[in-house]
Design a protein around this motif. Sequence first.
Motif, mmCIF file in Angstrom:
data_model
loop_
_atom_site.group_PDB
_atom_site.id
_atom_site.type_symbol
_atom_site.label_atom_id
_atom_site.label_comp_id
_atom_site.label_asym_id
_atom_site.label_seq_id
_atom_site.Cartn_x
_atom_site.Cartn_y
_atom_site.Cartn_z
ATOM 1 N N GLN A 18 52.561 27.449 45.169
ATOM 2 C CA GLN A 18 53.108 26.957 43.909
ATOM 3 C C GLN A 18 54.180 27.931 43.442
ATOM 4 N N HIS A 19 55.302 27.414 43.007
ATOM 5 C CA HIS A 19 56.469 28.206 42.593
ATOM 6 C C HIS A 19 57.041 29.028 43.759
ATOM 7 N N GLY A 20 56.832 28.576 44.991
ATOM 8 C CA GLY A 20 57.347 29.277 46.165
ATOM 9 C C GLY A 20 58.850 29.512 46.076
ATOM 10 N N GLY A 21 59.275 30.722 46.417
ATOM 11 C CA GLY A 21 60.684 31.093 46.388
ATOM 12 C C GLY A 21 61.159 31.608 45.041
ATOM 13 N N LEU A 22 60.338 31.466 43.997
ATOM 14 C CA LEU A 22 60.723 31.961 42.677
ATOM 15 C C LEU A 22 60.240 33.404 42.500
ATOM 16 N N TRP A 23 60.906 34.137 41.634
ATOM 17 C CA TRP A 23 60.586 35.532 41.361
ATOM 18 C C TRP A 23 59.631 35.618 40.178
ATOM 19 N N GLU A 24 58.691 36.571 40.255
ATOM 20 C CA GLU A 24 57.699 36.741 39.200
ATOM 21 C C GLU A 24 57.317 38.208 39.071
ATOM 22 N N PHE A 25 56.657 38.514 37.967
ATOM 23 C CA PHE A 25 56.029 39.821 37.833
ATOM 24 C C PHE A 25 54.730 39.762 38.628
ATOM 25 N N PRO A 26 54.447 40.759 39.474
ATOM 26 C CA PRO A 26 53.229 40.703 40.297
ATOM 27 C C PRO A 26 51.961 40.820 39.459
ATOM 28 N N GLY A 27 50.906 40.184 39.940
ATOM 29 C CA GLY A 27 49.610 40.226 39.266
ATOM 30 C C GLY A 27 48.736 39.103 39.755
ATOM 31 N N GLY A 28 47.779 38.691 38.931
ATOM 32 C CA GLY A 28 46.886 37.618 39.339
ATOM 33 C C GLY A 28 45.824 37.332 38.296
ATOM 34 N N LYS A 29 44.835 36.555 38.704
ATOM 35 C CA LYS A 29 43.795 36.075 37.796
ATOM 36 C C LYS A 29 42.819 37.186 37.418
ATOM 37 N N VAL A 30 42.312 37.077 36.205
ATOM 38 C CA VAL A 30 41.258 37.962 35.723
ATOM 39 C C VAL A 30 39.924 37.307 36.060
ATOM 40 N N GLU A 31 39.093 38.007 36.830
ATOM 41 C CA GLU A 31 37.761 37.492 37.161
ATOM 42 C C GLU A 31 36.854 37.634 35.941
ATOM 43 N N SER A 32 35.780 36.846 35.901
ATOM 44 C CA SER A 32 34.913 36.806 34.714
ATOM 45 C C SER A 32 34.248 38.141 34.405
ATOM 46 N N ASP A 33 34.085 39.004 35.403
ATOM 47 C CA ASP A 33 33.421 40.286 35.183
ATOM 48 C C ASP A 33 34.403 41.451 35.016
ATOM 49 N N GLU A 34 35.699 41.160 34.803
ATOM 50 C CA GLU A 34 36.718 42.201 34.723
ATOM 51 C C GLU A 34 37.400 42.222 33.359
ATOM 52 N N SER A 35 37.835 43.400 32.972
ATOM 53 C CA SER A 35 38.759 43.502 31.848
ATOM 54 C C SER A 35 40.150 43.181 32.385
ATOM 55 N N PRO A 36 41.083 42.787 31.530
ATOM 56 C CA PRO A 36 42.439 42.529 32.025
ATOM 57 C C PRO A 36 43.048 43.737 32.758
ATOM 58 N N ALA A 37 42.901 44.936 32.214
ATOM 59 C CA ALA A 37 43.493 46.114 32.852
ATOM 60 C C ALA A 37 42.870 46.372 34.221
ATOM 61 N N ASN A 38 41.549 46.246 34.328
ATOM 62 C CA ASN A 38 40.896 46.474 35.625
ATOM 63 C C ASN A 38 41.272 45.389 36.626
ATOM 64 N N ALA A 39 41.440 44.158 36.162
ATOM 65 C CA ALA A 39 41.894 43.089 37.048
ATOM 66 C C ALA A 39 43.287 43.403 37.587
ATOM 67 N N LEU A 40 44.140 43.937 36.737
ATOM 68 C CA LEU A 40 45.498 44.256 37.167
ATOM 69 C C LEU A 40 45.504 45.398 38.179
ATOM 70 N N VAL A 41 44.669 46.401 37.969
ATOM 71 C CA VAL A 41 44.545 47.493 38.945
ATOM 72 C C VAL A 41 44.166 46.917 40.307
ATOM 73 N N ARG A 42 43.172 46.016 40.336
ATOM 74 C CA ARG A 42 42.737 45.394 41.590
ATOM 75 C C ARG A 42 43.830 44.532 42.212
ATOM 76 N N GLU A 43 44.422 43.667 41.404
ATOM 77 C CA GLU A 43 45.450 42.758 41.919
ATOM 78 C C GLU A 43 46.640 43.518 42.511
ATOM 79 N N ILE A 44 47.075 44.573 41.856
ATOM 80 C CA ILE A 44 48.245 45.312 42.328
ATOM 81 C C ILE A 44 47.920 46.072 43.617
ATOM 82 N N ARG A 45 46.695 46.566 43.735
ATOM 83 C CA ARG A 45 46.277 47.197 44.992
ATOM 84 C C ARG A 45 46.316 46.163 46.127
ATOM 85 N N GLU A 46 45.802 44.955 45.865
ATOM 86 C CA GLU A 46 45.764 43.908 46.887
ATOM 87 C C GLU A 46 47.157 43.370 47.208
ATOM 88 N N GLU A 47 47.975 43.186 46.191
ATOM 89 C CA GLU A 47 49.276 42.522 46.350
ATOM 90 C C GLU A 47 50.390 43.467 46.798
#
Length: 133
Positions: free
Chosen positions: A25-54
């Motif tokens: 979805q939105h293939g080829g478009l530019w975005e700020f990197p990140g992702g979904k917040v899982e139910s057991d995560e704070s937004p900041a901790n989700a971002l730490v995880r997503e950026i490590r993965e991405e």
Amino acid sequence: MPVVAVALYKEDGRWLMHRRPAGKQHGGLWEFPGGKVESDESPANALVREIREELGIAIDASDLKPAGFAQEGEGERPRPIVIMLYTCTVWEGEPQALEGGAIDWFTPDDVLALDKPPLDRALSSTLFQKRPD
């Protein structure tokens, strides 16, 4: 649906953007990197995880500074997306596009000119009204 994203900022005044892989979805478009917040995560901790993965880099939740948010309108999907954008100027490692697509560094004017999904357009407009501390 809560989503987090980061605007990584280098001292030379450029910002990292990620181009979504073709076929997604939105293939080829530019975005700020990140992702979904899982139910057991704070937004900041989700971002730490997503950026490590991405991007394969380590960021610390204490280095994240809230920069704004953007949200889809009610009725656009069963669970509208709300993206919380943070800025970060400190990380360990060299960012790479580990999940496909591409990454690059851009000036604020270049970021504003990139072809982006609607919420990232809103986020970039908000971000560049502000500057990092």
